[in-house]
Design an enzyme around this catalytic site. Structure first.
Site, short mmCIF file in Angstrom:
data_model
loop_
_atom_site.label_atom_id
_atom_site.label_comp_id
_atom_site.label_asym_id
_atom_site.label_seq_id
_atom_site.Cartn_x
_atom_site.Cartn_y
_atom_site.Cartn_z
N ASP A 12 62.21 77.45 55.05
CA ASP A 12 62.79 78.13 56.53
C ASP A 12 63.74 76.73 56.83
OD1 ASP A 12 61.18 78.67 58.80
OD2 ASP A 12 59.43 77.97 59.26
N ASN A 60 60.26 89.55 60.28
CA ASN A 60 61.54 89.58 60.49
C ASN A 60 61.84 90.49 61.15
OD1 ASN A 60 61.27 87.05 57.28
ND2 ASN A 60 61.27 86.49 59.59
C1 IPE Z 1 58.89 82.65 57.42
O1 IPE Z 1 60.02 82.41 58.07
C2 IPE Z 1 59.21 83.82 56.55
C3 IPE Z 1 61.22 83.32 55.49
C4 IPE Z 1 61.13 82.23 55.56
C5 IPE Z 1 61.58 84.49 55.25
P1 IPE Z 1 59.99 82.41 59.54
O2 IPE Z 1 60.01 81.48 60.56
O3 IPE Z 1 59.78 83.87 59.48
O4 IPE Z 1 58.21 82.43 60.09
P2 IPE Z 1 57.33 81.95 61.30
O5 IPE Z 1 58.11 82.89 62.09
O6 IPE Z 1 57.14 80.51 61.50
O7 IPE Z 1 56.02 81.53 61.00
C1 IPE Z 2 64.64 80.54 57.38
O1 IPE Z 2 64.90 80.31 57.84
C2 IPE Z 2 64.81 82.54 56.86
C3 IPE Z 2 64.01 83.96 57.32
C4 IPE Z 2 63.11 83.86 58.20
C5 IPE Z 2 65.44 85.21 56.95
P1 IPE Z 2 65.18 80.67 59.62
O2 IPE Z 2 65.85 82.02 60.59
O3 IPE Z 2 63.09 80.99 60.26
O4 IPE Z 2 64.90 79.68 60.38
P2 IPE Z 2 64.32 78.75 61.83
O5 IPE Z 2 62.76 78.40 61.70
O6 IPE Z 2 64.40 79.79 62.91
O7 IPE Z 2 64.90 77.66 62.06
MG MG Z 3 61.79 79.62 60.60
#
Ligand code: IPE
Ligand code: IPE
Ligand code: MG
Length: 233
Positions: A12, A60
């Site tokens: 993340d 997502n």
């Molecule tokens: C969790 O991250 C999913 C992945 C890393 C693929 P998210 O960014 O989607 O999770 P939330 O929204 O912070 O819970």
């Molecule tokens: C994790 O990074 C990757 C996916 C969830 C696909 P994020 O895209 O959630 O990055 P942040 O949390 O918005 O910084």
């Molecule tokens: Mg995230």
């Protein structure tokens, strides 16, 4: 050092990494994919037999189309790199996609299937899972559907065997980068007794040293599984 048999990583922070630099979120995902390449190889070097990387959740899909499309494109590119990079040690692992592949565009779905099929017979005992269109609740619903017609009571073992991670040990250690302290629908069943490690560092900034720190943390934990510790007997 006591190594986990199965590590799960919630990658993340890609979006925030890009935002800090005034770049589009997709640039964060590109950097994140380079970190993925580096860390999968590092886990292989360390001798971690099973690793699961959370790449894309069932939630997502709710992100803007532009971001979702850039992620799907990256997944396809990763597969191309996988086939062309002769240096990649993880070539000797079996790769499994955890999640419902039917939701992906046909071409990507076929490439994922091809990757799973081509690596299934790999002789090494290493297993690389990529959780993609993955959500624990979805996985559990699917498991219950598979068990619907079973005679007799449904056991915990039956459920484990009906998950995408069947034949694999429960996850021992979950690492989440990016500062959030939650599981976001990742391996809920398999993590019943997992140790949880959180770091504020954003996924694209993660290095081998951060993994070492997480492993030291893991090694220092006494896992009791509901029993009492040895000295208290
Ligand atoms: C969790 O991250 C999913 C992945 C890393 C693929 P998210 O960014 O989607 O999770 P939330 O929204 O912070 O819970
Ligand atoms: C994790 O990074 C990757 C996916 C969830 C696909 P994020 O895209 O959630 O990055 P942040 O949390 O918005 O910084
Ligand atoms: Mg995230």
């Amino acid at each position: 050092m006591n190594l986990p048999r199965h590590i799960g990583i919630i990658m993340d922070g890609n979006g925030r990494w890009a935002k800090k630099r005034g770049l589009p979120r997709s640039a964060g995902h590109i950097m994140g994919s380079k970190t993925f390449r580096k860390i999968t190889e590092y886990l292989y070097d360390l001798g971690i037999k099973v690793s699961t990387f959370y790449a894309f959740s069932t939630e997502n899909w709710e992100r803007p189309d532009e971001e979702v499309n850039s992620l799907l494109k990256l997944f396809g590119e990763y597969i191309t790199i996988y086939y062309n990079d002769s240096e990649m040690k993880h070539k000797y692992s079996s790769v499994r996609i955890l999640g419902d592949k039917s939701k992906f565009p046909e071409e990507l779905r076929d490439r994922f299937l091809e990757l799973e099929n081509n690596t299934a017979a790999n002789a090494s005992e290493y297993q690389l899972n990529i959780a993609c269109n993955y959500g624990s609740r979805d996985e559990l619903c699917r498991a219950f559907e598979l068990l619907r017609d079973k005679d007799g009571p449904i056991t915990s073992e039956d459920i484990s065997n009906a998950l995408y991670t069947h034949d694999q040990p429960d996850v021992d250690l979950i690492i989440r980068t990016g500062g959030e302290k939650r599981l976001s629908n990742f391996l809920l069943w398999q993590a019943a007794y997992a140790e949880l490690y959180f770091t504020d560092k954003l996924w694209p900034d993660i290095t081998e040293k951060d993994i070492d720190e997480a492993l030291e943390f893991y090694s220092s934990r006494e896992r009791r599984f509901g029993k009492i510790d040895k000295d208290n007997k």
